[in-house]
Design a protein around this motif. Structure first.
Motif, PDB file in Angstrom:
ATOM      1  N   ALA A 147     -13.604   1.834 -10.258  1.00 54.34           N
ATOM      2  CA  ALA A 147     -12.543   2.656 -10.844  1.00 54.34           C
ATOM      3  C   ALA A 147     -11.748   3.420  -9.793  1.00 54.34           C
ATOM      4  N   LYS A 177      -4.717   3.336   3.748  1.00 57.78           N
ATOM      5  CA  LYS A 177      -3.973   2.312   4.500  1.00 57.78           C
ATOM      6  C   LYS A 177      -2.511   2.694   4.624  1.00 57.78           C
ATOM      7  N   SER A 178      -1.956   3.132   3.505  1.00 59.05           N
ATOM      8  CA  SER A 178      -0.527   3.454   3.484  1.00 59.05           C
ATOM      9  C   SER A 178      -0.170   4.480   4.553  1.00 59.05           C
ATOM     10  N   ASP A 179      -0.842   5.616   4.485  1.00 58.13           N
ATOM     11  CA  ASP A 179      -0.380   6.720   5.321  1.00 58.13           C
ATOM     12  C   ASP A 179      -1.045   6.775   6.691  1.00 58.13           C
ATOM     13  N   THR A 226      -0.473   2.030   7.965  1.00 59.36           N
ATOM     14  CA  THR A 226       0.861   1.423   7.948  1.00 59.36           C
ATOM     15  C   THR A 226       1.918   2.389   8.487  1.00 59.36           C
ATOM     16  N   ARG A 227       1.923   3.607   7.930  1.00 57.07           N
ATOM     17  CA  ARG A 227       2.968   4.552   8.350  1.00 57.07           C
ATOM     18  C   ARG A 227       2.629   5.231   9.683  1.00 57.07           C
ATOM     19  N   GLN A 247      -9.734  -7.204  -1.746  1.00 64.83           N
ATOM     20  CA  GLN A 247      -8.355  -7.535  -2.130  1.00 64.83           C
ATOM     21  C   GLN A 247      -7.360  -6.535  -1.527  1.00 64.83           C
ATOM     22  N   TYR A 248      -7.773  -5.268  -1.440  1.00 62.55           N
ATOM     23  CA  TYR A 248      -6.853  -4.259  -0.909  1.00 62.55           C
ATOM     24  C   TYR A 248      -7.003  -4.068   0.608  1.00 62.55           C
ATOM     25  N   ALA A 256     -10.065   1.141  -5.089  1.00 64.23           N
ATOM     26  CA  ALA A 256      -8.755   0.576  -4.701  1.00 64.23           C
ATOM     27  C   ALA A 256      -7.794   1.684  -4.323  1.00 64.23           C
ATOM     28  N   LYS A 257      -7.798   2.729  -5.130  1.00 61.34           N
ATOM     29  CA  LYS A 257      -6.880   3.846  -4.871  1.00 61.34           C
ATOM     30  C   LYS A 257      -7.198   4.479  -3.510  1.00 61.34           C
ATOM     31  N   LYS A 289     -11.425  11.379  -7.391  1.00 65.32           N
ATOM     32  CA  LYS A 289     -10.319  11.012  -8.283  1.00 65.32           C
ATOM     33  C   LYS A 289      -8.974  11.411  -7.718  1.00 65.32           C
ATOM     34  N   ILE A 339      -7.915  11.531  -4.659  1.00 62.50           N
ATOM     35  CA  ILE A 339      -7.914  11.173  -3.234  1.00 62.50           C
ATOM     36  C   ILE A 339      -6.527  11.362  -2.631  1.00 62.50           C
ATOM     37  N   ASP A 396       0.823  -1.214   0.000  1.00 62.01           N
ATOM     38  CA  ASP A 396       0.000   0.000   0.000  1.00 62.01           C
ATOM     39  C   ASP A 396       0.857   1.264   0.000  1.00 62.01           C
ATOM     40  N   ILE A 431     -12.541  -5.962  -5.313  1.00 63.44           N
ATOM     41  CA  ILE A 431     -11.314  -5.157  -5.295  1.00 63.44           C
ATOM     42  C   ILE A 431     -11.089  -4.566  -3.907  1.00 63.44           C
ATOM     43  N   VAL A 483      -6.267   2.416  -9.869  1.00 60.90           N
ATOM     44  CA  VAL A 483      -5.650   1.171  -9.414  1.00 60.90           C
ATOM     45  C   VAL A 483      -6.649   0.050  -9.644  1.00 60.90           C
ATOM     46  N   THR A 506       0.874   3.871  -3.114  1.00 63.20           N
ATOM     47  CA  THR A 506       0.536   5.260  -2.762  1.00 63.20           C
ATOM     48  C   THR A 506       1.619   6.221  -3.251  1.00 63.20           C
ATOM     49  N   VAL A 558      -6.015   2.027  -0.700  1.00 56.81           N
ATOM     50  CA  VAL A 558      -4.549   1.911  -0.653  1.00 56.81           C
ATOM     51  C   VAL A 558      -3.920   3.154  -0.028  1.00 56.81           C
ATOM     52  N   MET A 559      -4.373   4.318  -0.454  1.00 53.69           N
ATOM     53  CA  MET A 559      -3.772   5.558   0.061  1.00 53.69           C
ATOM     54  C   MET A 559      -4.019   5.730   1.552  1.00 53.69           C
TER      55      MET A 559
END
Lengths: 386, 324
Positions: B44, B54-56, B59-60, B84-85, B47-48, B129, B131, A20, B81, A100, A24, B51-52
């Motif tokens: 569409a 979760k990442s920041d 996770t971070r 999956q993410y 997922a983006k 779009k 995000i 992720d 989807i 994505v 990102t 992911v964004m």
């Protein structure tokens, strides 16, 4: 060599665990338009990503290259550079919003080079998650003004002004996974402009047509004899001119590149092209101008260089078949200064007719990143030092 | 003289971009955060968005504790989807299945209360779009750092420069400017300080959301503001400038339907608050005439105004809270 080779499978798993974060960073990079000479926002974003990943030493250099340094354990060892160019050939007005899907990232500039920059931005997280420490400082740099008329200015500035020796460098490109570039060809990138003088009363119908003038130049260039050895070619890369079907255009531009393993051949062919341009300008009484944008001397590592051999070993450990190809990019800046360097591809991808439909695959990316970390470990163990 | 609400309760997302600091404040107050995406055919963009965030924010920095997708019955791959993410994915119909089923964004938001565990809920539309994590940490910032703020709402797009340093947005979308703002100005002038009452991104403490009703459809944002205002006052609310938001614009016909539902919701609330008394019930159909093949044909849009009661009134929910 064995110690880092044994760790490489675990680097794949570490990268997957940060999927992720990596995606990102790629999206955040790609969604900021960065045509050459307008990379400032993307540079600031990269700096912010370095900083938020805990990279304490980061700055923008005077040319606008964002740089982050992960300190090594030995201050005596020269740094290892990991580099990706920030600029894109995509216009600002193209839609830069990415999509994505289940196994792809889609959007303009994704193959050149949002993926490379996004992976660069993720390296601090990946290195930390893998529990790695390096002897050398790791210098992470996004470089500006690489493409076209940028003429690698960012890369040249960064390396030219670095105060210490540089141990070696890895250049990150999105595609293709398995790519192993360790030499760059000599080249001269040039443009031929044909412009009519201003004519306030409109142009007569029999005025020389700049497109036809350039066509004559092309025909004469195609008649040039090119040597088989050293390998040489002339690539007609782009042409533009005109706005309406029934109107003679005021100007037209041809962009081309002379490429050869020999700088002498590059220069000789450039002289031939200059003669052709002068001859056509004289005979057709056309305003023709030849302009050299950049010249680059060929430079290479031998296949037997320990860096190349180590990179190939890392790839084989990941069951990747190394594919050798020249690189005209940032690699040449390092090699021309006798700094060992290679260019690596990170995943599989494809451009499309519409730039916003370019895509890269996600699942191969983790092997691509593992190979980068593996080669960094190889460099840190001293394979560039001979 | 006290400063007006707009001065003291309007923030910019960048004020909260130090995520380590925000995370420390969150830990100090022992808060947990649930992020919810209501979806209907969003393959569409979903997922983006996941992911964004979760990442920041997971996770971070551990700013968000769970991400859930509540789906209205997508026929594309939205749910697959999203799963999956790494989001928790629920079909709205499968939550509290013993109740009558409804379709609509409000239904998804309301049911998210049942399946999530966070002290704070953040609702983000799944069609953005451009995000960015700021959409979430910007909303969380005032809630975590200001004890008196219980509900935050996003606004976008800068266009009016007050001076060299201060730029304010030009306003909301078409429905906001043509319907909601005039109504607020007529009945609740204080609420006209809210730049974009219809924005789809907001966050608040569970104790707020579980104690207000949720209309099923377009009226949910309007009713939410009116209900919070009525029960707790304007000062529990704040608004956050998120800069730019890119999404797909709707045509005027679709906006007309939205305006119709919002007007019905508004009049419903006015009656409940005893601000007006209607002599007879409002009609339920929006009527629009089209000319087809030389004839005038009525295009009718019928709206059944369904509304979920405050979640706290649902026994299964109270039982769930008791078990925890």
């Amino acid at each position: 060599m064995t110690s880092y080779l044994d760790q490489i499978p675990s680097f794949v798993e570490t990268s997957k665990s940060l999927k992720d974060v990596i995606i990102t960073n790629i999206i955040m990079t790609g969604q900021i338009p960065a045509p050459t000479f307008a990379e400032e926002k993307r540079a600031n974003m990269l700096l912010e990503r370095f900083s938020s990943a805990g990279v304490d030493r980061c700055w923008l250099d005077p040319l606008g290259n964002p740089v982050g340094v992960i300190p090594g354990t030995s201050p005596d060892k020269p740094p290892v550079f990991v580099v990706a160019h920030l600029d894109t050939a995509v216009d600002r007005d193209v839609d830069h919003n990415y999509t994505v899907t289940s196994n792809a990232i889609v959007g303009s500039g994704i193959t050149d080079n949002s993926t490379g920059v996004g992976v660069l931005a993720s390296l601090p997280d990946i290195i930390a998650a893998a529990g790695l420490s390096f002897v050398s400082d790791i210098v992470l740099a996004g470089v500006v003004r690489s493409l076209g008329a940028g003429n690698l200015a960012g890369m040249k500035h960064l390396v030219g002004n670095w105060k210490t020796p540089i141990r070696g460098a890895i250049i990150l490109e999105a595609c293709e996974l398995g790519r192993l570039s360790y030499f760059s060809e000599g080249l001269n990138r040039c443009e031929i402009e044909c412009a009519l003088p201003p004519s306030p009363g409109g142009r007569p119908r029999d005025t020389a047509n700049p497109i036809l003038v350039l066509n004559e130049v092309i025909n004469q260039i195609l008649r040039l004899r090119l040597p088989q050895r050293p390998r040489s070619r002339i690539v007609m890369g782009k042409i533009s001119g005109g706005s309406r079907h029934g109107t003679i255009p005021a100007d037209a531009v041809l962009g081309l590149e002379v490429q050869s393993d020999s700088l002498e051949v590059v220069r000789s062919l450039y002289t031939d092209i200059r003669d052709i341009v002068n001859g056509v300008a004289h005979e057709l009484q056309a305003g023709l101008k030849l302009k050299s944008i950049s010249e680059q001397a060929p430079a290479r590592l031998k296949f037997s260089h320990p860096l190349v051999k180590s990179a190939a070993a890392v790839m084989k450990k990941l069951r990747l078949e190394p594919v050798t190809m020249p690189s005209e990019s940032e690699l040449s800046v390092f090699l021309s200064r006798h700094i060992p360097a290679i260019t690596l591809g990170l995943t599989h991808g494809a451009d499309a007719y519409l730039p916003e439909q370019a895509r890269v695959r996600i699942s191969p990316l983790f092997k691509g990143i593992a190979q980068v970390v593996g080669v960094m470990a190889a460099m840190d163990s001293g394979v560039c030092d001979g | 003289m006290a400063k007006p609400w707009i001065e003291t309760h309007t923030f910019h997302h960048s004020a909260f971009s130090d995520l380590s600091r925000l995370m420390a404040a969150k830990q100090k107050r022992r808060l947990s955060v649930s992020l919810c995406f209501p979806t209907l055919n969003e393959e569409a963009t979903i997922a983006k968005e996941i992911v964004m965030m979760k990442s920041d924010l997971m996770t971070r920095h551990r700013l968000v504790d769970e991400i859930v997708v509540i789906d209205s019955g997508s026929t594309d791959n939205t749910m697959e989807i999203a799963a999956q993410y790494g989001a928790g994915v629920f079909r709205a119909d499968d939550i509290l299945p013993q109740l009558e089923k409804f379709r609509g964004k409000g239904e998804n938001l309301w049911k998210a209360l049942y399946v999530t565990r966070g002290d704070i809920l953040v609702y983000i539309d799944a069609d953005i779009k451009n995000i960015h994590p700021r959409f979430v940490y910007g909303l969380l910032g005032p809630l975590i750092q200001h004890q008196d703020i219980k509900f935050t709402k996003a606004f976008y797009d800068r266009s009016i420069a007050l001076d060299h340093n201060r730029v304010l947005p030009g306003g909301g979308g078409r429905v906001t400017e043509l319907v909601v703002r005039p109504l607020f100005s007529l009945f609740f002038p204080e609420l006209a300080q809210i730049f974009q009452p219809l924005s789809g991104e907001y966050a608040g403490f569970r104790e707020i959301f579980e104690n207000i009703p949720f209309p099923i459809g377009y009226g949910v944002e309007t009713s939410m503001i009116l209900d919070i205002y009525r029960k707790w006052g304007l000062n529990v609310m704040a608004q956050v400038d998120m800069d730019r938001r890119v999404h797909t614009n709707q045509d005027t016909r679709a906006l007309g339907k939205m305006a119709f539902v919002i007007l019905k919701t508004f009049f419903n609330r006015l009656e409940k608050m005893e601000r007006i008394e209607l002599a007879r019930e409002l009609f339920h159909e929006m009527i629009r005439f089209d000319r087809r093949a030389g004839e005038y044909v009525a295009d009718l849009f019928a709206v059944k105004m369904s509304e979920r009661p405050p979640m706290m009134e649902i026994e299964a929910y109270r039982n769930r809270l008791l078990k925890e």
